[in-house]
Design a protein around this motif. Structure first.
Motif, PDB file in Angstrom:
ATOM      1  N   THR A   1       5.494 -21.171  -5.911  1.00  0.00           N
ATOM      2  CA  THR A   1       5.232 -20.600  -4.516  1.00  0.00           C
ATOM      3  C   THR A   1       5.651 -19.129  -4.101  1.00  0.00           C
ATOM      4  OG1 THR A   1       5.115 -22.817  -3.495  1.00  0.00           O
ATOM      5  CG2 THR A   1       5.526 -21.061  -2.081  1.00  0.00           C
ATOM      6  N   ILE A   2       4.924 -18.414  -3.834  1.00  0.00           N
ATOM      7  CA  ILE A   2       5.690 -17.222  -3.086  1.00  0.00           C
ATOM      8  C   ILE A   2       5.196 -16.801  -1.924  1.00  0.00           C
ATOM      9  CG2 ILE A   2       5.261 -14.446  -3.602  1.00  0.00           C
ATOM     10  CD1 ILE A   2       4.496 -15.164  -6.536  1.00  0.00           C
ATOM     11  N   PHE A   3       6.110 -16.765  -1.216  1.00  0.00           N
ATOM     12  CA  PHE A   3       5.809 -16.398   0.278  1.00  0.00           C
ATOM     13  C   PHE A   3       5.961 -14.754   0.440  1.00  0.00           C
ATOM     14  CE2 PHE A   3       8.467 -20.374   0.667  1.00  0.00           C
ATOM     15  CZ  PHE A   3       7.610 -21.117   1.237  1.00  0.00           C
ATOM     16  N   THR A   4       5.203 -14.453   1.513  1.00  0.00           N
ATOM     17  CA  THR A   4       5.141 -13.146   1.818  1.00  0.00           C
ATOM     18  C   THR A   4       5.406 -13.000   3.234  1.00  0.00           C
ATOM     19  OG1 THR A   4       2.628 -12.997   2.790  1.00  0.00           O
ATOM     20  CG2 THR A   4       2.989 -12.448   0.319  1.00  0.00           C
ATOM     21  N   ARG A   5       6.178 -11.923   3.526  1.00  0.00           N
ATOM     22  CA  ARG A   5       6.772 -11.619   4.829  1.00  0.00           C
ATOM     23  C   ARG A   5       5.981 -10.093   5.232  1.00  0.00           C
ATOM     24  NH1 ARG A   5      12.950 -11.730   5.709  1.00  0.00           N
ATOM     25  NH2 ARG A   5      12.823 -10.267   4.260  1.00  0.00           N
ATOM     26  N   PHE A   6       5.411 -10.109   6.462  1.00  0.00           N
ATOM     27  CA  PHE A   6       5.088  -8.726   6.827  1.00  0.00           C
ATOM     28  C   PHE A   6       6.253  -8.198   7.623  1.00  0.00           C
ATOM     29  CE2 PHE A   6       2.709  -6.677  10.537  1.00  0.00           C
ATOM     30  CZ  PHE A   6       2.324  -5.667   9.977  1.00  0.00           C
ATOM     31  N   ILE A   7       6.584  -7.111   7.109  1.00  0.00           N
ATOM     32  CA  ILE A   7       7.764  -6.302   7.516  1.00  0.00           C
ATOM     33  C   ILE A   7       7.384  -5.255   8.146  1.00  0.00           C
ATOM     34  CG2 ILE A   7      10.016  -5.374   6.775  1.00  0.00           C
ATOM     35  CD1 ILE A   7       9.890  -8.232   6.158  1.00  0.00           C
ATOM     36  N   THR A   8       7.832  -5.110   9.394  1.00  0.00           N
ATOM     37  CA  THR A   8       7.480  -4.017  10.433  1.00  0.00           C
ATOM     38  C   THR A   8       8.444  -2.844  10.249  1.00  0.00           C
ATOM     39  OG1 THR A   8       8.743  -4.712  12.179  1.00  0.00           O
ATOM     40  CG2 THR A   8       6.583  -5.611  12.346  1.00  0.00           C
ATOM     41  N   PRO A   9       8.129  -1.706  10.642  1.00  0.00           N
ATOM     42  CA  PRO A   9       8.931  -0.511  10.224  1.00  0.00           C
ATOM     43  C   PRO A   9       9.913  -0.280  11.374  1.00  0.00           C
ATOM     44  CG  PRO A   9       7.092   0.156  11.764  1.00  0.00           C
ATOM     45  CD  PRO A   9       6.803  -1.274  11.141  1.00  0.00           C
ATOM     46  N   LEU A  10      11.143   0.200  11.057  1.00  0.00           N
ATOM     47  CA  LEU A  10      12.289   0.798  11.848  1.00  0.00           C
ATOM     48  C   LEU A  10      11.507   1.306  13.192  1.00  0.00           C
ATOM     49  CD1 LEU A  10      15.056   1.842   9.636  1.00  0.00           C
ATOM     50  CD2 LEU A  10      14.894  -0.342  10.930  1.00  0.00           C
ATOM     51  N   ASN A  11      10.964   2.446  12.797  1.00  0.00           N
ATOM     52  CA  ASN A  11       9.870   3.264  13.843  1.00  0.00           C
ATOM     53  C   ASN A  11       8.502   3.494  13.479  1.00  0.00           C
ATOM     54  OD1 ASN A  11      12.343   4.294  15.746  1.00  0.00           O
ATOM     55  ND2 ASN A  11      13.027   4.895  13.572  1.00  0.00           N
ATOM     56  N   PRO A  12       7.687   3.711  14.647  1.00  0.00           N
ATOM     57  CA  PRO A  12       6.245   3.868  14.067  1.00  0.00           C
ATOM     58  C   PRO A  12       6.147   5.081  13.228  1.00  0.00           C
ATOM     59  CG  PRO A  12       6.461   3.673  16.576  1.00  0.00           C
ATOM     60  CD  PRO A  12       7.570   3.904  15.935  1.00  0.00           C
ATOM     61  N   GLU A  13       6.787   5.985  13.284  1.00  0.00           N
ATOM     62  CA  GLU A  13       6.659   7.208  12.379  1.00  0.00           C
ATOM     63  C   GLU A  13       7.056   6.934  10.881  1.00  0.00           C
ATOM     64  OE1 GLU A  13       8.624   7.139  15.102  1.00  0.00           O
ATOM     65  OE2 GLU A  13       7.113   8.233  16.370  1.00  0.00           O
ATOM     66  N   ASP A  14       7.562   5.709  10.762  1.00  0.00           N
ATOM     67  CA  ASP A  14       7.632   5.284   9.147  1.00  0.00           C
ATOM     68  C   ASP A  14       6.409   5.018   8.596  1.00  0.00           C
ATOM     69  OD1 ASP A  14      10.564   5.944   9.675  1.00  0.00           O
ATOM     70  OD2 ASP A  14      10.805   3.912  10.185  1.00  0.00           O
TER      71      ASP A  14
ATOM     72  N   VAL B   1       8.171 -12.290  -1.379  1.00  0.00           N
ATOM     73  CA  VAL B   1       7.651 -10.744  -1.587  1.00  0.00           C
ATOM     74  C   VAL B   1       7.364 -10.245  -0.170  1.00  0.00           C
ATOM     75  CG1 VAL B   1       5.761  -9.260  -2.213  1.00  0.00           C
ATOM     76  CG2 VAL B   1       6.732 -11.299  -3.727  1.00  0.00           C
ATOM     77  N   ASP B   2       8.105  -9.107   0.240  1.00  0.00           N
ATOM     78  CA  ASP B   2       8.027  -8.482   1.673  1.00  0.00           C
ATOM     79  C   ASP B   2       6.616  -7.302   1.340  1.00  0.00           C
ATOM     80  OD1 ASP B   2       9.978  -9.819   2.431  1.00  0.00           O
ATOM     81  OD2 ASP B   2      11.110  -8.335   2.078  1.00  0.00           O
ATOM     82  N   LYS B   3       6.187  -6.970   2.322  1.00  0.00           N
ATOM     83  CA  LYS B   3       5.040  -6.303   2.378  1.00  0.00           C
ATOM     84  C   LYS B   3       4.870  -5.577   3.477  1.00  0.00           C
ATOM     85  CE  LYS B   3       1.741  -9.733   3.870  1.00  0.00           C
ATOM     86  NZ  LYS B   3       1.111  -9.139   5.074  1.00  0.00           N
ATOM     87  N   PRO B   4       4.263  -4.029   3.407  1.00  0.00           N
ATOM     88  CA  PRO B   4       4.315  -3.197   4.549  1.00  0.00           C
ATOM     89  C   PRO B   4       2.987  -3.523   5.492  1.00  0.00           C
ATOM     90  CG  PRO B   4       3.852  -2.106   2.790  1.00  0.00           C
ATOM     91  CD  PRO B   4       3.807  -3.373   2.133  1.00  0.00           C
ATOM     92  N   ALA B   5       2.135  -4.079   4.916  1.00  0.00           N
ATOM     93  CA  ALA B   5       0.788  -4.070   5.405  1.00  0.00           C
ATOM     94  C   ALA B   5       0.134  -5.474   5.479  1.00  0.00           C
ATOM     95  CB  ALA B   5      -0.287  -3.110   4.807  1.00  0.00           C
ATOM     96  N   TYR B   6      -1.353  -5.540   5.908  1.00  0.00           N
ATOM     97  CA  TYR B   6      -1.637  -6.753   6.080  1.00  0.00           C
ATOM     98  C   TYR B   6      -1.776  -7.513   4.409  1.00  0.00           C
ATOM     99  CZ  TYR B   6      -3.337  -5.600  10.793  1.00  0.00           C
ATOM    100  OH  TYR B   6      -3.449  -5.141  11.824  1.00  0.00           O
ATOM    101  N   ALA B   7      -2.290  -7.003   3.515  1.00  0.00           N
ATOM    102  CA  ALA B   7      -2.743  -7.373   2.375  1.00  0.00           C
ATOM    103  C   ALA B   7      -0.996  -7.811   1.702  1.00  0.00           C
ATOM    104  CB  ALA B   7      -3.513  -6.671   1.269  1.00  0.00           C
ATOM    105  N   ALA B   8      -1.065  -9.117   1.101  1.00  0.00           N
ATOM    106  CA  ALA B   8       0.049  -9.242   0.049  1.00  0.00           C
ATOM    107  C   ALA B   8       0.143  -8.350  -0.954  1.00  0.00           C
ATOM    108  CB  ALA B   8      -0.015 -10.673  -0.784  1.00  0.00           C
ATOM    109  N   PHE B   9      -0.927  -7.785  -1.592  1.00  0.00           N
ATOM    110  CA  PHE B   9      -0.910  -6.989  -2.713  1.00  0.00           C
ATOM    111  C   PHE B   9      -0.595  -5.385  -2.066  1.00  0.00           C
ATOM    112  CE2 PHE B   9      -3.378 -10.475  -3.994  1.00  0.00           C
ATOM    113  CZ  PHE B   9      -2.859 -10.983  -5.211  1.00  0.00           C
TER     114      PHE B   9
END
Length: 202
Positions: free
Chosen positions: A54-67, A108-116
């Motif tokens: 199993t691989i869990f993904t996490r949607f990680i939000t930015p510190l600030n929008p400008e990031d 696995v952390d991700k910056p956007a919607y897709a796990a990839f």
């Protein structure tokens, strides 16, 4: 289209990719997904049988929008309370019922919607010669959708566990199930958790 009768051979040597089952989407979270409580026992049962696959993904939000680039800045300006400078750190953690499986399950952390959107994920699967991904998690019509389409483009065989998905929108969920059945046969199989247990042989 194959449903729960998917041939056993199609679900061998797979990885369970569990999308964004985090506190931020749980009851009381900023982006509460009402179905999560309902599907959580089903997801947990799948994880318990396949902990080291199993691989869990996490949607990680930015510190600030400008990031973040482009329209993501607009998005996180709208959702300023989701930026990490304002968000409690625990909001991005996996829900406790699933976090207990890490390790051996991985995150696995991700910056956007897709796990990839985290390129490390595709590289890890390629290194292990994984050709099939079984997908569960949140939300059916956002991050799960984006992950499925990315997986199709990368050539993976996709097994969607339809009773282990959650969404904030019944209409969105139902529309996606119809789309997979009508438009992605040959690349996407829909199974129940029971069907997955029957046909997945590691």
């Amino acid at each position: 289209m194959r449903d729960a009768k998917t041939p056993e051979s199609q679900i061998r040597h797979a990885v369970h990719l569990c999308i964004d089952m985090q506190n931020i989407f749980a009851p009381g979270g900023l982006w509460e997904t009402p179905w999560m409580e309902k599907v959580l026992p089903t997801v947990a049962a799948i994880v318990s049988r396949h902990q080291d696959r199993t691989i869990f993904t996490r949607f990680i939000t930015p510190l600030n929008p400008e990031d973040r680039p482009g329209q993501w800045q607009v998005y996180f300006q709208r959702w300023r309370q989701a930026n990490r400078l304002q968000l409690p750190p625990s909001a991005l953690d996996l829900v406790p019922a699933l976090a207990r499986y890490v390790p051996p399950a991985r995150v696995v952390d991700k910056p956007a919607y897709a796990a990839f959107s985290n390129p490390r994920l595709a590289a890890t699967l390629a290194e292990k010669s994984i050709g099939t991904v079984a997908i569960t998690g949140a939300e059916t019509d956002v991050c799960v959708l984006s992950t499925v389409l990315s997986a199709v483009d990368l050539g993976f065989r996709i097994v969607i566990v339809e009773d282990a998905l959650c969404s904030s929108s019944d209409a969105g969920h139902d529309a996606l199930m119809t789309m997979y059945r009508m438009r992605f046969h040959g690349q996407v199989d829909l199974v129940t958790a029971e069907g997955l247990a029957e046909f997945w042989r590691e």
